[in-house]
Design a protein around this motif. Structure first.
Motif, PDB file in Angstrom:
ATOM      1  N   ALA A  58       4.298  -1.697   8.832  1.00 21.27           N
ATOM      2  CA  ALA A  58       5.203  -0.552   8.703  1.00 21.27           C
ATOM      3  C   ALA A  58       4.420   0.743   8.875  1.00 21.27           C
TER       4      ALA A  58
ATOM      5  N   ASP B 120       5.457  -8.163 -10.797  1.00 18.34           N
ATOM      6  CA  ASP B 120       6.848  -8.344 -11.247  1.00 18.34           C
ATOM      7  C   ASP B 120       7.478  -9.592 -10.652  1.00 18.34           C
TER       8      ASP B 120
ATOM      9  N   LYS C 121       0.831  -1.217   0.000  1.00 17.00           N
ATOM     10  CA  LYS C 121       0.000   0.000   0.000  1.00 17.00           C
ATOM     11  C   LYS C 121       0.862   1.262   0.000  1.00 17.00           C
TER      12      LYS C 121
ATOM     13  N   THR D 262       3.984   1.610  -0.819  1.00 16.35           N
ATOM     14  CA  THR D 262       4.768   1.711  -2.053  1.00 16.35           C
ATOM     15  C   THR D 262       3.903   2.301  -3.170  1.00 16.35           C
TER      16      THR D 262
HETATM   17  N1  LIG Z   1       8.620  -7.004  -5.912  1.00 18.62           N
HETATM   18  C1  LIG Z   1       7.778  -6.076  -5.472  1.00 18.62           C
HETATM   19  N2  LIG Z   1       7.816  -5.696  -4.194  1.00 18.62           N
HETATM   20  C2  LIG Z   1       6.948  -4.764  -3.789  1.00 18.62           C
HETATM   21  C3  LIG Z   1       5.978  -4.190  -4.658  1.00 18.62           C
HETATM   22  N3  LIG Z   1       5.252  -3.304  -3.951  1.00 18.62           N
HETATM   23  C4  LIG Z   1       5.741  -3.319  -2.692  1.00 18.62           C
HETATM   24  N4  LIG Z   1       6.768  -4.202  -2.583  1.00 18.62           N
HETATM   25  C5  LIG Z   1       7.556  -4.488  -1.393  1.00 18.62           C
HETATM   26  O1  LIG Z   1       6.714  -5.045  -0.395  1.00 18.62           O
HETATM   27  C6  LIG Z   1       7.148  -4.624   0.899  1.00 18.62           C
HETATM   28  C7  LIG Z   1       6.003  -3.989   1.648  1.00 18.62           C
HETATM   29  O2  LIG Z   1       5.641  -2.797   1.019  1.00 18.62           O
HETATM   30  P1  LIG Z   1       4.834  -1.652   1.779  1.00 18.62           P
HETATM   31  O3  LIG Z   1       4.482  -0.649   0.741  1.00 18.62           O
HETATM   32  O4  LIG Z   1       5.551  -1.207   2.993  1.00 18.62           O
HETATM   33  O5  LIG Z   1       3.548  -2.464   2.207  1.00 18.62           O
HETATM   34  P2  LIG Z   1       2.281  -1.947   3.060  1.00 18.62           P
HETATM   35  O6  LIG Z   1       1.080  -2.587   2.457  1.00 18.62           O
HETATM   36  O7  LIG Z   1       2.288  -0.469   3.149  1.00 18.62           O
HETATM   37  O8  LIG Z   1       2.587  -2.616   4.458  1.00 18.62           O
HETATM   38  P3  LIG Z   1       2.156  -2.169   5.950  1.00 18.62           P
HETATM   39  O9  LIG Z   1       2.256  -0.692   6.071  1.00 18.62           O
HETATM   40  O10 LIG Z   1       3.114  -2.904   6.784  1.00 18.62           O
HETATM   41  O11 LIG Z   1       0.747  -2.665   6.125  1.00 18.62           O
HETATM   42  C8  LIG Z   1       8.316  -3.666   0.669  1.00 18.62           C
HETATM   43  O12 LIG Z   1       9.511  -4.385   0.811  1.00 18.62           O
HETATM   44  C9  LIG Z   1       8.128  -3.231  -0.760  1.00 18.62           C
HETATM   45  O13 LIG Z   1       9.331  -2.872  -1.383  1.00 18.62           O
HETATM   46  C10 LIG Z   1       5.972  -4.621  -6.027  1.00 18.62           C
HETATM   47  O14 LIG Z   1       5.195  -4.199  -6.859  1.00 18.62           O
HETATM   48  N5  LIG Z   1       6.882  -5.575  -6.357  1.00 18.62           N
END
Ligand SMILES: Nc1nc2c(ncn2[C@@H]2O[C@H](COP(=O)(O)OP(=O)(O)OP(=O)(O)O)[C@@H](O)[C@H]2O)c(=O)[nH]1
Ligand SMILES: [Mg+2]
Length: 450
Positions: A245, A338, A225, A227
């Motif tokens: 996070a 990816d 999310k 990202t």
């Molecule tokens: N390979 C890959 N990794 C990704 C992608 N999007 C996010 N990630 C990875 O997934 C992990 C979690 O990403 P976040 O964006 O922190 O996820 P979140 O949903 O915000 O997580 P929380 O805030 O913990 O709920 C990180 O290491 C990112 O780099 C993607 O499209 N491809």
């Protein structure tokens, strides 16, 4: 773990992570969604790592007949005790719901700190909360949890009294006092929270008067999310390979492909068996979800667990009275494509095009790589087009009104007349139309034939 040059933090605690596998076929005491136990164990390890624990071992423990006193059988308890000592373990994480009695008995048997799934999640939330409201909410959830455990302990002691004679542990009077203290603190916290919320509501009302549509990202923790949020808004919210996070919601402006502004929110991740105390405590923060014009459910589509995670997210949405069921527009962003083999990506793209009736529309994306962003944004713009098209006739010196329409509406067509007048066909939502008419009473606006 990355190397740190100077580290002022206390020494790292070591942990052993156990995921009990119930032979009744259910993964844990309260989970509704069947999952691969190995994936559950991985997730529990991820949670423990989110607390900076150093994991010295992780194991699935088959549970044939859960023991009311210690959850695990005698032999297992002894064996784990051995291992904890041999590996100098500080904390044993039991990825399940422990009763207060089980927790206490295990702590005594192993001479370590024992923490269950709810305790672990509460602890993580406690460390992550940054805003005042976030901190108050977590504190409230934690007190609620502790209070309920005291009550359980107390009723248990009540039942045991007379039978077992001297029980160690706190006596009834102590527990009564603790409980009264907790109740007092809970009441005080609730008052503080309602003050903070009143202020926030005022701020939000002020924001809501701006006719920008709102989009909110929801999803399982670590789905990507933040990202995606960063990519869409060119921000730098912390995005890490770490569970939870993000805790406090962040809102940023976003431009849709047609130039209209929208507000995008990043939110706290969901997880299976999210402690109900936390859902309750975060209900107010998550109001943004219920009020959004569009909800984007971000999914880690490459994860083996993706369907079970999606189910968990839908369940939490239902608890919040939000989502497609509640009549909101919801789309899914199938993230991390990816990570899939090229053939699998093609299969996914084809599947996204053929979503069945009743299924949310899906957009395969890679938030990290950038693939699929324009389709996703286009999809958002289309869904936000709830406004009716209207025609505006503006004279040459209505520059301000024109700028306003460009900023708040979606321009469909524009005809420049010879005398400098401009005829705009523009899509405006009802609220924006009302505002425009108040701000520029002289501009001629009528419903347009589409
Ligand atoms: N390979 C890959 N990794 C990704 C992608 N999007 C996010 N990630 C990875 O997934 C992990 C979690 O990403 P976040 O964006 O922190 O996820 P979140 O949903 O915000 O997580 P929380 O805030 O913990 O709920 C990180 O290491 C990112 O780099 C993607 O499209 N491809
Ligand atoms: Mg995040």
């Amino acid at each position: 773990m990355t190397a740190r040059s100077i580290d002022h933090r206390p020494p790292v605690e070591t942990a052993l992570v156990l995921h009990p596998v119930r032979s009744s076929g259910r993964g844990s005491a309260s989970s509704q969604t069947p999952r691969e136990p190995g994936l559950r164990l991985d997730e529990a390890v991820g949670l423990a790592q989110a607390l900076d624990l150093e994991i010295r071992g992780a194991e699935l423990i088959p549970l044939r007949a859960p023991s009311p006193a210690t959850l695990f059988g005698k032999g297992k308890v002894a064996e784990i005790g051995e291992r904890s000592r041999a590996n100098a373990i500080d904390v044993v994480v039991v990825d399940d719901a422990l009763t207060p009695i089980q927790q206490r008995n295990l702590e005594r048997a192993w001479q370590v700190k024992v923490i269950d799934r709810t305790g672990l999640i509460l602890e993580i939330f406690g460390r992550r909360a940054r805003t005042r409201e976030g901190r108050l909410q977590v504190e409230l959830a934690r007190l609620d949890y502790e209070r309920s455990r005291l009550v359980k302990t107390w009723t248990h002691l009540e039942r045991q009294r007379g039978g077992l004679g001297a029980m160690s542990g706190p006596g009834e009077t102590q527990i009564e006092t603790d409980r009264r203290l907790l109740t007092g603190r809970v009441a005080k916290l609730k008052r503080e929270l309602s003050d903070v919320r009143r202020t926030r509501r005022l701020q939000r009302d002020a924001r809501r008067r701006a006719p920008h549509p709102t989009i909110v990202l929801v999803g399982y923790t670590n789905a990507g999310k933040s990202t995606l949020f960063n990519r869409l808004t060119a921000s730098k919210v912390e995005a890490r390979d770490m569970l939870f996070a993000t805790l406090d919601p962040t809102v940023r402006a976003l431009r849709l492909p047609d130039g209209r502004p929208a507000m995008l929110s990043d939110t706290v991740g969901f997880i299976s068996d999210l402690p109900h105390e936390l859902v309750e405590a975060f209900r107010a923060t998550l109001e943004a979800v219920r009020e959004a014009d569009v909800i984007v459910h971000v999914r880690d589509i490459a994860g083996a667990d993706t369907d079970a995670q999606a189910q968990d997210v839908r369940k939490v949405l239902a608890e919040l009275d939000a989502g497609a069921e509640a009549g909101q527009i919801l789309i899914e962003a199938w993230n991390k494509i990816d990570l899939l083999a090229v053939e699998d990506q093609a299969v996914l793209v084809a599947r996204a095009r053929r979503t069945r009736a009743g299924e949310p529309d899906a957009f395969p994306v890679s938030a990290a790589g950038g693939a699929g962003m324009s389709e996703l944004l286009q999809g958002l713009a289309e869904r936000i087009d709830s406004g009716e098209p209207v025609e505006a006739m503006l004279s040459a010196n209505d520059g301000e009104a024109m700028a306003w329409l460009y900023r708040h509406g979606r321009i469909l067509t524009r005809d420049d007349e010879d005398d400098g007048a401009v005829r705009l066909s523009v899509r405006l939502d009802g609220q924006a139309l009302g505002r425009f008419e108040r701000l520029f009473p002289d501009a001629l606006v009528k419903a347009a034939a589409e």
